[in-house]
Design a protein around this motif. Structure first.
Motif, PDB file in Angstrom:
ATOM      1  N   VAL A   1      -6.188   3.365  -0.979  1.00  0.00           N
ATOM      2  CA  VAL A   1      -6.355   2.007  -0.465  1.00  0.00           C
ATOM      3  C   VAL A   1      -7.582   1.356  -1.089  1.00  0.00           C
ATOM      4  O   VAL A   1      -8.683   1.905  -1.024  1.00  0.00           O
ATOM      5  CB  VAL A   1      -6.494   2.019   1.071  1.00  0.00           C
ATOM      6  CG1 VAL A   1      -6.725   0.614   1.611  1.00  0.00           C
ATOM      7  CG2 VAL A   1      -5.266   2.652   1.699  1.00  0.00           C
ATOM      8  N   PRO A   2      -7.387   0.167  -1.697  1.00  0.00           N
ATOM      9  CA  PRO A   2      -8.539  -0.579  -2.224  1.00  0.00           C
ATOM     10  C   PRO A   2      -9.245  -1.324  -1.093  1.00  0.00           C
ATOM     11  O   PRO A   2      -8.908  -1.161   0.077  1.00  0.00           O
ATOM     12  CB  PRO A   2      -7.872  -1.552  -3.199  1.00  0.00           C
ATOM     13  CG  PRO A   2      -6.541  -1.810  -2.569  1.00  0.00           C
ATOM     14  CD  PRO A   2      -6.122  -0.514  -1.915  1.00  0.00           C
TER      15      PRO A   2
ATOM     16  N   ALA B   1      -7.409   0.377  10.379  1.00  0.00           N
ATOM     17  CA  ALA B   1      -6.682   1.625  10.613  1.00  0.00           C
ATOM     18  C   ALA B   1      -6.682   2.489   9.357  1.00  0.00           C
ATOM     19  O   ALA B   1      -6.498   3.714   9.428  1.00  0.00           O
ATOM     20  CB  ALA B   1      -5.246   1.322  11.037  1.00  0.00           C
ATOM     21  N   LEU B   2      -6.867   1.850   8.184  1.00  0.00           N
ATOM     22  CA  LEU B   2      -6.990   2.565   6.921  1.00  0.00           C
ATOM     23  C   LEU B   2      -8.414   2.408   6.393  1.00  0.00           C
ATOM     24  O   LEU B   2      -9.050   1.375   6.591  1.00  0.00           O
ATOM     25  CB  LEU B   2      -5.997   2.008   5.894  1.00  0.00           C
ATOM     26  CG  LEU B   2      -4.501   2.190   6.197  1.00  0.00           C
ATOM     27  CD1 LEU B   2      -3.669   1.456   5.154  1.00  0.00           C
ATOM     28  CD2 LEU B   2      -4.129   3.656   6.246  1.00  0.00           C
ATOM     29  N   LYS B   3      -8.890   3.394   5.703  1.00  0.00           N
ATOM     30  CA  LYS B   3     -10.206   3.312   5.082  1.00  0.00           C
ATOM     31  C   LYS B   3     -10.054   3.100   3.585  1.00  0.00           C
ATOM     32  O   LYS B   3      -9.002   3.378   3.005  1.00  0.00           O
ATOM     33  CB  LYS B   3     -10.993   4.593   5.354  1.00  0.00           C
ATOM     34  CG  LYS B   3     -10.347   5.849   4.769  1.00  0.00           C
ATOM     35  CD  LYS B   3     -11.127   7.102   5.135  1.00  0.00           C
ATOM     36  CE  LYS B   3     -10.450   8.347   4.525  1.00  0.00           C
ATOM     37  NZ  LYS B   3     -11.175   9.585   4.864  1.00  0.00           N
ATOM     38  N   LYS B   4     -11.081   2.607   2.947  1.00  0.00           N
ATOM     39  CA  LYS B   4     -11.044   2.440   1.506  1.00  0.00           C
ATOM     40  C   LYS B   4     -11.028   3.817   0.857  1.00  0.00           C
ATOM     41  O   LYS B   4     -11.774   4.715   1.233  1.00  0.00           O
ATOM     42  CB  LYS B   4     -12.254   1.634   1.042  1.00  0.00           C
ATOM     43  CG  LYS B   4     -12.214   1.306  -0.449  1.00  0.00           C
ATOM     44  CD  LYS B   4     -13.385   0.426  -0.847  1.00  0.00           C
ATOM     45  CE  LYS B   4     -13.317   0.090  -2.342  1.00  0.00           C
ATOM     46  NZ  LYS B   4     -14.451  -0.771  -2.760  1.00  0.00           N
ATOM     47  N   GLY B   5     -10.132   3.981  -0.107  1.00  0.00           N
ATOM     48  CA  GLY B   5     -10.004   5.272  -0.767  1.00  0.00           C
ATOM     49  C   GLY B   5      -8.794   6.045  -0.274  1.00  0.00           C
ATOM     50  O   GLY B   5      -7.775   5.454   0.128  1.00  0.00           O
ATOM     51  N   LYS B   6      -8.913   7.362  -0.237  1.00  0.00           N
ATOM     52  CA  LYS B   6      -7.773   8.204   0.099  1.00  0.00           C
ATOM     53  C   LYS B   6      -7.507   8.221   1.598  1.00  0.00           C
ATOM     54  O   LYS B   6      -8.406   8.440   2.399  1.00  0.00           O
ATOM     55  CB  LYS B   6      -8.024   9.639  -0.402  1.00  0.00           C
ATOM     56  CG  LYS B   6      -6.827  10.553  -0.181  1.00  0.00           C
ATOM     57  CD  LYS B   6      -7.050  11.939  -0.773  1.00  0.00           C
ATOM     58  CE  LYS B   6      -7.941  12.771   0.132  1.00  0.00           C
ATOM     59  NZ  LYS B   6      -8.018  14.180  -0.308  1.00  0.00           N
ATOM     60  N   ASN B   7      -6.237   8.030   1.958  1.00  0.00           N
ATOM     61  CA  ASN B   7      -5.773   8.115   3.339  1.00  0.00           C
ATOM     62  C   ASN B   7      -4.543   9.026   3.373  1.00  0.00           C
ATOM     63  O   ASN B   7      -3.681   8.955   2.488  1.00  0.00           O
ATOM     64  CB  ASN B   7      -5.388   6.746   3.882  1.00  0.00           C
ATOM     65  CG  ASN B   7      -6.578   5.815   4.058  1.00  0.00           C
ATOM     66  OD1 ASN B   7      -7.089   5.631   5.148  1.00  0.00           O
ATOM     67  ND2 ASN B   7      -7.026   5.211   2.948  1.00  0.00           N
TER      68      ASN B   7
ATOM     69  N   LEU C   1       0.819  -1.209   0.000  1.00  0.00           N
ATOM     70  CA  LEU C   1       0.000   0.000   0.000  1.00  0.00           C
ATOM     71  C   LEU C   1       0.854   1.261   0.000  1.00  0.00           C
ATOM     72  O   LEU C   1       0.524   2.246  -0.635  1.00  0.00           O
ATOM     73  CB  LEU C   1      -0.924   0.002   1.223  1.00  0.00           C
ATOM     74  CG  LEU C   1      -1.818  -1.231   1.383  1.00  0.00           C
ATOM     75  CD1 LEU C   1      -2.622  -1.143   2.671  1.00  0.00           C
ATOM     76  CD2 LEU C   1      -2.744  -1.385   0.183  1.00  0.00           C
ATOM     77  N   LEU C   2       1.954   1.214   0.735  1.00  0.00           N
ATOM     78  CA  LEU C   2       2.891   2.341   0.776  1.00  0.00           C
ATOM     79  C   LEU C   2       4.298   1.781   0.622  1.00  0.00           C
ATOM     80  O   LEU C   2       4.813   1.145   1.546  1.00  0.00           O
ATOM     81  CB  LEU C   2       2.767   3.103   2.101  1.00  0.00           C
ATOM     82  CG  LEU C   2       3.752   4.264   2.297  1.00  0.00           C
ATOM     83  CD1 LEU C   2       3.456   5.406   1.335  1.00  0.00           C
ATOM     84  CD2 LEU C   2       3.704   4.777   3.742  1.00  0.00           C
ATOM     85  N   PRO C   3       4.932   1.975  -0.534  1.00  0.00           N
ATOM     86  CA  PRO C   3       6.289   1.445  -0.705  1.00  0.00           C
ATOM     87  C   PRO C   3       7.293   2.261   0.105  1.00  0.00           C
ATOM     88  O   PRO C   3       7.049   3.429   0.423  1.00  0.00           O
ATOM     89  CB  PRO C   3       6.540   1.585  -2.207  1.00  0.00           C
ATOM     90  CG  PRO C   3       5.666   2.709  -2.634  1.00  0.00           C
ATOM     91  CD  PRO C   3       4.436   2.649  -1.755  1.00  0.00           C
TER      92      PRO C   3
END
Length: 788
Positions: free
Chosen positions: A124-125, A184-190, A47-49
């Motif tokens: 995030v998908p 902790a993450l939501k679908k879409g923009k974080n 998700l985040l390299p």
């Protein structure tokens, strides 16, 4: 979509096949769904390299708390690929990862920005089918991370500490991988936000690198602090990390420490006297100790035991382990002190290794030192055994790769700042510390070996009165040395300290060294007053040796040249001051000579050269330091009655196949101080022409004038009504009035180097031809005074 999310055409074609197949064979629909879930999990994990692009503010401005919000405007911020930072060209934990973006620390390298701010966006998908988020962070010095404006975690800043721009951070581990829930993450923009805090304005580097992965399986996390002991669910394994240490009486006692898995809770030591054959442990004397879980790696058990009632001057063989499991270490050996006032030991420091390969290099220094100094009875280290004390694998790297050496000697050491993590030093050394003293950051203790008293200090404590020390430790130090001085069998006082006052590289100008309550300000006057002969230091990764030091001032000593084992050695004879030595490094890291300090500082040193490794150029990962792993050093010390000899060796990996060679030879001779008591004299003029140690002028001496023509110490009540004319026949004369009252002193030549104890001279007579600027005048307490 984040660049880390990639499609997988082959998986999609396979999925289409199974969907069609499912229409014909309905019972296989569940199989197609499983494949779809597997395809999603495999292609959407990152998700985040680690090398993502971040916006950042490095202006040195306090942004308060508003910047954490998702709608904060960062359009004026700079952008760059991670890792972001300064001071290191590559990652300290993975040299294959280069710095992506260099950020600014401001215009003052001694007052760098305390906080730098970072923000990035993650798309995030759906995370359906994933078990958790794998978080990785590498930060130097500390950080607080926010997800969508809410604090997610912090590293190097304690929970509950209110954050401000100047809040210091110190994440000793530097990197960590851990897991948090997918929600902790939501679908879409974080929005991920991070504030990176420095340990202080003089911090040498900054590093920020972070990644997030969605994972389908979270590794089982065992709480090793609650498992049963002995633990039936783990393998017995091997004995590791064996250290033999001094514990009280060095003629009759030894301490032992070792590690095992949780399968072993018995702590047994078997000892036999060494013979020409193989040891027979059936007739061994057995000693039993105790155990505890390791603080920083509770999957390990720390074992400690003490062997007592040993014979002085005897070589023993031993093994440690658990007799009930027939679990034993390799066979090691040690010797006990003999009591003949002659012995040899090895001194080295800063084996500190970041990788196992570097730890092997440090182990080779141990081995080469031991092979070179064959009659060494113990090794004394000056701290920083590992790079990060809380990382137990690093202790395993150094101690286990060095076991052929360390299991066949006694290893005493002080704790360095890299060893200061909770209990990390003390859980590897079984030493007898003062009752009630703290051992969380290290240990302070002492021992007598033959006719020398060794004082091991801990510079990881701190207080308002003393930087790097607690008042309790200073009080103990004073009482301990006073007791040693009162022991008629002790001729030498040797102190061991990691952060020493007199070194010649980066740390010589650190605040905790040269500040108002720093080590250089507080410690040397105390050690001189207590009569410490030699101080062995670490921390600064360069070789240096001082002249005798009193209260911040160097004094000259008479010299004598003798041979020791075929090596020409220059000895200081009866030096009136403490000599400080730093034996560079036994490991990979080296520093350049400090070029910022006042050049007059180097007048305090006999040896203050540039680092030998400098000739190989700058380290490619940090151009402020010479290249790593090329040069190591150690010192052989021999004490024989009233003579101490030091032989410094260097290992250059590019010279002589890396075999040690001598670069310095020095020593101290303590001659019995002869006092000539003068009560009467027949000549009209009283002349002192021979270099007496001490001349006592009695009140009965009638001559009104004394002519001094050699270096000498004058004392006695008779000086109060005398005129002393100083006219030495040789250059660099040193005259000491010992603080006595003197009626008048006339300086008649420029051959005088120092006049000490001159505070009570009533009148000075200085002809025009005498150059006062070339003569140093000192109070009897060592402080310089001005004479006009």
């Amino acid at each position: 979509m984040n660049p880390g999310l990639k499609s997988n055409k082959s998986c999609k074609m396979l999925l289409s096949f199974f969907l069609v197949f499912a229409l014909v064979f309905p019972n296989f629909t569940h199989f197609a769904n499983a494949v779809e879930a597997e395809e999603q999990a495999s292609e959407e994990s990152v998700l985040l390299p680690y090398d993502a692009v971040w916006s950042y503010s490095d202006e040195g401005t306090d942004l308060g708390t508003e910047w954490r919000n998702n709608d904060y405007d960062t359009s004026s911020w700079k952008t760059g690929k991670a890792p972001l930072g300064f001071g290191d060209a590559v990652s300290e934990t993975n040299p294959n990862i280069p710095l992506g973006t260099e950020v600014s620390f401001g215009n003052d390298e001694n007052n760098k920005h305390m906080t730098t701010y970072f923000k990035t966006e993650v798309d995030v998908p759906s995370l359906e089918g994933y078990e958790g988020l794998e978080m990785y962070i590498h930060v130097d010095d500390g950080a607080v991370v926010y997800i969508n404006g809410e604090e997610a975690f912090r590293k190097g800043i304690e929970e509950g500490v209110d954050l401000a721009y100047d809040t210091p951070g110190k994440f000793k581990a530097k990197e960590e991988t851990f897991y948090i829930p997918t929600d902790a993450l939501k679908k879409g923009k974080n929005i991920i936000s991070a504030e990176v805090h420095q340990d202080g304005g003089d911090s040498s580097d900054l590093w920020f690198e972070m990644s997030i992965k969605a994972v389908t399986e979270i590794p089982e996390i065992i709480d090793w602090t609650t498992t049963p002991l002995p633990n039936p669910n783990v393998a017995v394994g091997e004995v590791s990390r064996v250290v033999v240490s001094f514990y009280g009486d060095t003629e009759t006692t030894k301490g032992f420490t070792w590690y095992t898995s949780q399968a072993s809770i018995n702590s047994d030591v078997q000892v036999v006297e060494k013979t020409s054959g193989e040891p027979n442990f059936e007739n061994a004397v057995t000693f039993t100790g105790g155990y505890q879980r390791s603080t920083n790696a509770p999957e390990f058990i720390v074992h400690k035991a003490v062997a007592t009632d040993l014979k002085p001057g005897t070589e023993y063989q031993y093994r440690v382990g658990d007799a009930s499991l027939d679990l034993w270490s390799d066979v090691g050996s040690f010797v006990t002190a003999e009591g003949d006032d002659e012995f040899t030991f090895i001194n080295l420091t800063d084996t500190q290794a970041k990788t196992e390969e570097e730890a092997i290099l440090s182990s080779e220094t141990f081995a080469k030192a031991s092979q070179t100094v064959e009659d060494s009875e113990f090794i004394l280290g000056n701290g920083d055994i590992v790079d990060t004390g809380s990382k137990e694998e690093q202790w395993g790297w150094v101690l286990d790769h060095s076991k052929e050496t360390l299991m066949n000697t006694t290893f005493a050491s002080s704790a360095g700042n890299h060893d200061e993590d909770k209990n990390s030093f003390y859980e590897h050394f079984n030493v007898k510390t003062p009752e009630g003293s703290s051992t969380e950051t290290g240990a302070y203790y002492s021992y007598d070996y033959e006719n020398a008293h060794f004082v091991i200090l801990n510079t990881n404590e701190d207080s308002e009165e003393y930087q790097n020390f607690s008042p309790e430790q200073i009080e103990w130090l004073q009482e301990d040395i006073k007791a040693a001085k009162a022991n008629e069998n002790i001729d030498w006082i040797i102190a061991n300290i990691h952060k020493g006052p007199y070194t010649t590289s980066n740390h010589a100008t650190d605040d905790d060294i040269m500040g108002e309550n720093g080590v250089r300000e507080k410690l040397p006057p105390m050690l001189y007053e207590l009569g410490v002969d030699l101080v062995l230091q670490g921390h600064d990764h360069i070789y240096a040796r001082t002249k005798p030091i009193q209260e911040g001032n160097a004094v000259e000593a008479d010299k004598a040249t003798e041979e020791f084992e075929g090596i020409e050695v220059e000895y200081s004879v009866n030096p009136d001051g403490t000599i400080y030595v730093i034996p560079a490094t036994a490991g990979p890291k080296v520093y350049y000579k400090n070029k910022e300090i006042d050049p007059a500082y180097y007048d305090l040193f006999e040896v203050a050269d540039e680092n030998s490794a400098a000739k190989y150029g700058a380290d490619p990962t940090n151009d402020s330091r010479p290249v790593r792993s090329q040069v190591q050093n150690f010192v052989e010390f021999n004490i024989d009655g009233n003579k101490l000899t030091g032989i410094t060796y260097e290992i250059d990996q590019n010279i002589n196949n890396g075999e040690p060679f001598v670069i310095d030879a020095f020593g101290i001779i303590k001659e019995e101080r002869k006092t000539d008591n003068l009560k009467d004299a027949t000549s009209k003029k009283l002349k002192i022409t021979k270099p007496y140690s001490v001349v006592n002028i009695d009140e009965a001496v009638e001559q009104e004038e004394i002519f001094v023509q050699a270096s000498v110490t004058l004392k006695g009540a008779g000086l109060a009504n005398k005129k002393v004319t100083i006219s030495p026949s040789e250059h660099n004369a040193v005259i000491d009035f010992n603080g006595e009252e003197v009626k008048e002193v006339r300086l008649q030549t420029n051959k005088i180097k120092e006049i000490r104890g001159a505070e009570n001279v009533q009148q000075w007579n200085i002809p025009n031809g005498v150059k006062l600027k070339n003569i140093n005048f000192y109070h009897s307490n060592g402080k310089e005074i001005t004479v006009k």
